[in-house]
Enzyme design. Structure first.
Site, PDB file in Angstrom:
ATOM      1  N   THR A 230      -0.969  -1.720   9.735  1.00 53.35           N
ATOM      2  CA  THR A 230      -2.343  -1.584   9.233  1.00 53.35           C
ATOM      3  C   THR A 230      -2.989  -2.956   9.075  1.00 53.35           C
ATOM      4  O   THR A 230      -2.298  -3.932   8.785  1.00 53.35           O
ATOM      5  CB  THR A 230      -2.261  -0.905   7.842  1.00 53.35           C
ATOM      6  N   ARG A 258      -2.309  14.510   8.828  1.00 57.12           N
ATOM      7  CA  ARG A 258      -1.927  13.617   7.730  1.00 57.12           C
ATOM      8  C   ARG A 258      -2.905  12.416   7.619  1.00 57.12           C
ATOM      9  O   ARG A 258      -3.233  11.765   8.586  1.00 57.12           O
ATOM     10  CB  ARG A 258      -0.511  13.101   7.975  1.00 57.12           C
ATOM     11  N   GLY A 260      -3.452   8.845   5.323  1.00 57.05           N
ATOM     12  CA  GLY A 260      -2.782   7.925   4.387  1.00 57.05           C
ATOM     13  C   GLY A 260      -3.747   7.372   3.353  1.00 57.05           C
ATOM     14  O   GLY A 260      -4.808   7.937   3.086  1.00 57.05           O
ATOM     15  N   ASP A 261      -3.358   6.224   2.811  1.00 54.70           N
ATOM     16  CA  ASP A 261      -4.179   5.613   1.757  1.00 54.70           C
ATOM     17  C   ASP A 261      -5.346   4.784   2.294  1.00 54.70           C
ATOM     18  O   ASP A 261      -6.325   4.545   1.582  1.00 54.70           O
ATOM     19  CB  ASP A 261      -3.302   4.696   0.888  1.00 54.70           C
ATOM     20  N   GLY A 282       1.141  -0.143   3.417  1.00 50.91           N
ATOM     21  CA  GLY A 282       2.459   0.313   2.983  1.00 50.91           C
ATOM     22  C   GLY A 282       2.562   1.816   3.107  1.00 50.91           C
ATOM     23  O   GLY A 282       1.783   2.442   3.831  1.00 50.91           O
ATOM     24  N   GLY A 284       1.728   5.047   2.568  1.00 50.64           N
ATOM     25  CA  GLY A 284       0.461   5.566   2.058  1.00 50.64           C
ATOM     26  C   GLY A 284       0.571   6.611   0.964  1.00 50.64           C
ATOM     27  O   GLY A 284      -0.218   6.617   0.017  1.00 50.64           O
TER      28      GLY A 284
END
Ligand code: ASP
Length: 364
Positions: A230, A258, A260-261, A282, A284
């Protein structure tokens, strides 16, 4: 005097003394807390840099022994190119938002990072990209999740923030919005890279092997061995405005839509002129549950912690305690820069207002 009156009087005298003592102790401890807060405020108030920029290209099991000299040189070169683009914007009085967007675009256009061109593959062999951006001055934010045709998702995130009444757009609708707004659209084959396809194959065969042993273990295999890369950027400009942005392809072999963060404001990205700007990388799922980026800002705002201390608490204590890993980059309103991670490495770079460049990969 009647005995019960005497006891009542005695009780009142004793309890008032006790209350006075408690009151004194209470006000002493309040004074102490205030002093500590003031001291840490003073410490945090000192202007370190008039402007500053920090970037990351993902955190994870990045070990020197697994890296060739050429790979290492290529990453360093691209990190420097990217951070310098943002630095020039800031040096010339440009906004932190512009610096963040333009810097991230450079990394998105490189196959080295898991964002834009170098995005990882989903279980279905597609690429689904997430990004977000936040303006610390207005607390406006924009995000996009699961897009398949937008060349630079960070620019889509900014367009969502500036040209839509929403904060987050997802999936096909987000792709359509990008097209309507005139952003660069690419064929999905643009995101194909051999190395990411090989990673998908590796993770899938790992998953198959694990499933043979333990039917429920495949979630671990899917996630643990398949993240990182990322990209993110945080910046403070000469006007004192903070901004943060994050862009990712997510996790190799992800499925079921899905997310993530990275596109979640408060988890992957947060900026607030009163505190700091943060971009995460990292695992997520843990960063969402830990609300990592906002948590760091909140520790500064409500507890008076310095940026360094707030980042340490969240990344070295809170996230590992939950079972997750990763890192963050951050800059506060006074130009203090932090790069905190609990993994073997994190691609990272920064430049301060004295044009001092730092580039790091491993944990050194
Ligand atoms: N945080 C990203 C995600 O969970 C992955 C990463 O940063 O490596 O999608």
């Amino acid at each position: 005097m009647r005995p019960y009156l005497y006891f009542l009087l005695l009780f009142l005298v004793v309890s008032s003394c006790k209350n006075e003592e408690e009151l004194k102790a209470f006000s002493n401890s309040r004074q102490l807390a205030n002093d500590t807060l003031e001291r840490s405020k003073d410490k945090n108030e000192k202007k370190i840099n008039e402007f500053a920029i920090v970037i990351h290209g993902g955190a994870g099991t990045i070990l020197k022994e697994n890296m060739t000299k050429d790979d290492e040189a290529a990453y360093k070169l691209k990190l420097e190119e990217a951070v310098r683009v943002g630095y020039e914007i800031l040096k010339n009085g440009g906004s932190s938002l512009d610096a963040v967007e333009q810097t991230i675009r450079i990394m998105e256009n490189s196959p080295l990072f898991n964002a834009g061109k170098g995005a990882v593959f989903t279980n279905a062999g597609t690429n689904e990209l997430d990004a977000s951006i936040m303006d610390g001055k207005t607390l406006n934010a924009g995000a996009s999740a699961g897009t398949k045709t937008v060349k630079n998702p960070i620019s889509l995130a900014r367009t969502v923030m500036e040209h839509s009444p929403h904060v987050m757009l997802a999936g096909h609708g987000a792709d359509i919005f990008a097209q309507e707004q005139g952003l660069e659209i690419v064929d999905s084959t643009y995101f194909y890279t051999e190395s990411r396809m090989n990673s998908l194959k590796r993770v899938k065969s790992h998953e198959e092997n694990k499933k043979k042993v333990n039917k429920t273990a495949f979630y671990d295999a899917t996630i643990k061995d398949s993240k990182f890369g990322t990209v993110g950027c945080v910046a403070l400009d000469k006007s004192g405005n903070l901004a943060a942005g994050t862009s990712t392809g997510g996790m190799t072999n992800k499925r079921w839509g899905r997310i993530g963060d990275a596109p979640i404001i408060g988890a992957g990205t947060y900026a607030n002129n009163n505190t700091c700007a943060v971009s995460s990388t990292g695992w997520g799922e843990f960063f969402i549950r830990g609300m990592v980026a906002h948590d760091i800002s909140a520790l500064m705002e409500y507890k008076g912690l310095s940026l360094q201390e707030a980042a340490r608490v969240v990344i070295q204590e809170k996230i590992p305690d939950l079972g997750g890993d990763g890192g963050i980059i951050a800059v506060d309103k006074n130009g203090n820069m932090v790069m905190e991670f609990n993994t073997a490495g994190m691609y990272r770079a920064s430049i301060n207002d004295k044009d001092e460049l730092y580039i790091g990969i491993y944990n050194d």
